[in-house]
Motif scaffolding. Sequence first.
Motif, PDB file in Angstrom:
ATOM      1  N   LYS A   1       0.877  -1.181   0.000  1.00 24.83           N
ATOM      2  CA  LYS A   1       0.000   0.000   0.000  1.00 24.83           C
ATOM      3  C   LYS A   1       0.905   1.219   0.000  1.00 24.83           C
ATOM      4  O   LYS A   1       1.507   1.550   1.001  1.00 24.83           O
ATOM      5  CB  LYS A   1      -0.918  -0.037   1.209  1.00 24.83           C
ATOM      6  N   LYS A   2       1.007   1.859  -1.169  1.00 21.73           N
ATOM      7  CA  LYS A   2       1.963   2.941  -1.330  1.00 21.73           C
ATOM      8  C   LYS A   2       1.270   4.274  -1.563  1.00 21.73           C
ATOM      9  O   LYS A   2       0.073   4.317  -1.841  1.00 21.73           O
ATOM     10  CB  LYS A   2       2.916   2.604  -2.486  1.00 21.73           C
ATOM     11  N   ARG A   3       2.051   5.387  -1.459  1.00 16.81           N
ATOM     12  CA  ARG A   3       1.474   6.741  -1.545  1.00 16.81           C
ATOM     13  C   ARG A   3       1.415   7.260  -2.979  1.00 16.81           C
ATOM     14  O   ARG A   3       0.422   7.799  -3.418  1.00 16.81           O
ATOM     15  CB  ARG A   3       2.303   7.714  -0.704  1.00 16.81           C
ATOM     16  N   ARG A   4       2.534   7.131  -3.686  1.00 20.60           N
ATOM     17  CA  ARG A   4       2.629   7.725  -5.025  1.00 20.60           C
ATOM     18  C   ARG A   4       2.961   6.618  -6.021  1.00 20.60           C
ATOM     19  O   ARG A   4       4.064   6.083  -6.009  1.00 20.60           O
ATOM     20  CB  ARG A   4       3.698   8.823  -5.037  1.00 20.60           C
ATOM     21  N   ILE A   5       1.998   6.310  -6.857  1.00 21.44           N
ATOM     22  CA  ILE A   5       2.121   5.126  -7.711  1.00 21.44           C
ATOM     23  C   ILE A   5       2.128   5.556  -9.180  1.00 21.44           C
ATOM     24  O   ILE A   5       1.290   6.350  -9.605  1.00 21.44           O
ATOM     25  CB  ILE A   5       0.936   4.169  -7.441  1.00 21.44           C
TER      26      ILE A   5
END
Lengths: 460, 285
Positions: free
Chosen positions: A269-273
């Motif tokens: 689960k990442k912020r900037r994809i």
Amino acid sequence: MPERDARQRREDWGEVPLGYTSELAQAEAVRCLQCKNPLCVAGCPVGINIPAFIKLIAQGDFVGAAKKIKETNSLPAVCGRVCPQEDQCEKVCILTKKFTSVAIGNLERFAADYEREQGEVELPEVQPPTGYKVAVVGSGPAGLTAAGELVKMGHEVVIFEALHKPGGVLLYGIPEFRLPKDIVDSEVDYLKRLGVQIEVDTVIGKTETIDDLLEEGFDAVFVSVGAGLPLFMGIPGENLCGVYSANEYLTRVNLMKAYNPDYITPVLKKRRIAVVGGGNVAMDAARTALRMEGAEEVYILYRRSRDEMPARVEEIRHGEDEGLKFMLLTNPVRILGDENGWVKSIECIKMELGEPDASGRRRPVPMKGSAFILDVDCVIMALGTTPNPLVPMTTPGLKVTPRGTIVVDENTCQTTKEGVFAGGDIVTGAATVILAMGAGKNAAKAIDQYVRTKKVSVSA
Amino acid sequence: MFKILAKEKLTENIYKMIIEAPKIARKRKAGQFVMIRPDERGERIPLTISDADPESGTITIVFQTVGYTTKQMGTLDVGEYLQDVAGPLGHPTHIENYGTVVSVGGGLGTALGRPITEALYKAGNHVIAIISARNKDLILMEDEMRSICHELKICTDDGSRGFRGFPTQVLQELIDSGRKIDLVVAVGPVPLMAAVSRLTKPYGIKTVVSLNPIMVDATGMCGACRVTVGGVTRFGCVEGPEFDGHQVDYDELMKRLKLYVPEEREMNERFERTHRVREVQEVKK
């Protein structure tokens, strides 16, 4: 068609278009001119009798409409949702000369949903048992369609699926918010009620080979294993932690339900994809990433311009409304990582469009001195897929092209190996759900003739 | 559904399980693995096929309880079922008569490398097996290994059994003694396989390792298991799991194996929590 508000829907996994009410469906259906020589039917790869089912909707016989569609299409709730109608039936609708086309896809979806929501779907007539056995390898759209057709003809049909659930791309690829999984499950259940047997966890080429199946007493085999191998760009940094193929990302989220905390499979689960690519799979991966906990910015990096994007217009619009950031004419050249091997940014160059290439689309050309760095902590590669070599590799006598697709007779789906037929993405390369279904349908006709006469002369 | 026919605890946290899977038993070859999903909400994990009996239609797996899924499998009893077992997957080991082969196994790796050692033994090689563990209680399958090699060397980190030290030291002694070695096979933790490969490389001794990257489908459709071998990206599930040990980027593999450490810790805590609740309820009954 009414849709859920973009801000609200990006918080969950529910379907985006809400579907027609009976009133809306009837109002749309009466727009159909009931052409004597309907162009829409020719635009449909499985040739649904479109004016006939639309007339039934206009008359209020919704279940009758669903039955009419099912005479030629066994997965209408799926096709109504995922077909690119704007390039098929709706593209050639006579109304487009002056107005907008009849919303054929929406009406198809309405009829199928209405019938399903009525409770148990009535089964069509099945021919008496013929005693012939057909194996279908792969349970994606091509395999499911062929199985449905063959079982109605009275043959014994067994589907072999490598994964633990049937559905192929309908299950692991297309996200819940575009195609709810209970719809796929109910279409599969319908086939099971018709008598189709499904063996999961069976990797043909490994657990058993095509030759094993023929020796075990199957009279014919239909190979519909798809084009499931992901492509990577081959740029530096692609094996850093945080770089996914779209197939892996979507499989974790859709098939393994990693978005649901009750399930065990993890997903980052990442912020900037950053999602690289411009097709439907890129849209699906990006809109999925947007819905994951912690996501702030999701970028689409595509090397051509918006006009060349292969994704459906509707999906691009949905993604845009939900807040995807489109970085067009942009091509990644390398992915940069931190000391622990995690993605921290992606270096891209700007492109401009040059002369048209072999595909007819204008070729993107790098602009000198345009390199820039975009901070991201996750990269999803959605560059397309190639045919799965497992079956061709383990089946002597099966001829493949240099691209790895299986060579078949266009009309009959017959391969170079006696008794073996093939269709869908393993023949065409990555294409659409409906084209795979069309191939499944044609192959079923040819297989029926083959098992009965050991000869094939069907023209589709 | 796949029935568990037998279960044995080999050490504190290593189990052997015999599973009914006739089709897999018939087809499997040394070096191959299965994907297992214990139940409906479970994840898919790769486990090496440690043995198989085509006659009785069974396969044997050996696993260590390190996280949610393996701990969950550890709680299953004989007569219960695993929801999904798919295989046999991966390339079988290339087996031929090389001459003298040294098989190095570390910890659980001894059980996982056992079928490869057996196949090389049956192919007429002179087999020297080095099995290792932290202490004497963790030595796996000593008798089974003895029956499929010509020379068995045991070593433990603490010296409680056999040679005191690492299996690489035993291998170094063999090389120093001037023995002609035609092939080394190493199965175990990544640091062990990396150390064995580092050791044999200057001598030019062909070395095969069996890699254990993260996998999801294991049929080649996702690339979760990609590893860099000789500078080229390869998919561990279909092109492996065995590769030339001298060509593998172990540093990258180690980093990629840590991809989900926080998520795995959370799941592990969940297992401990729910399992404790279940134990308390059972006591109350």
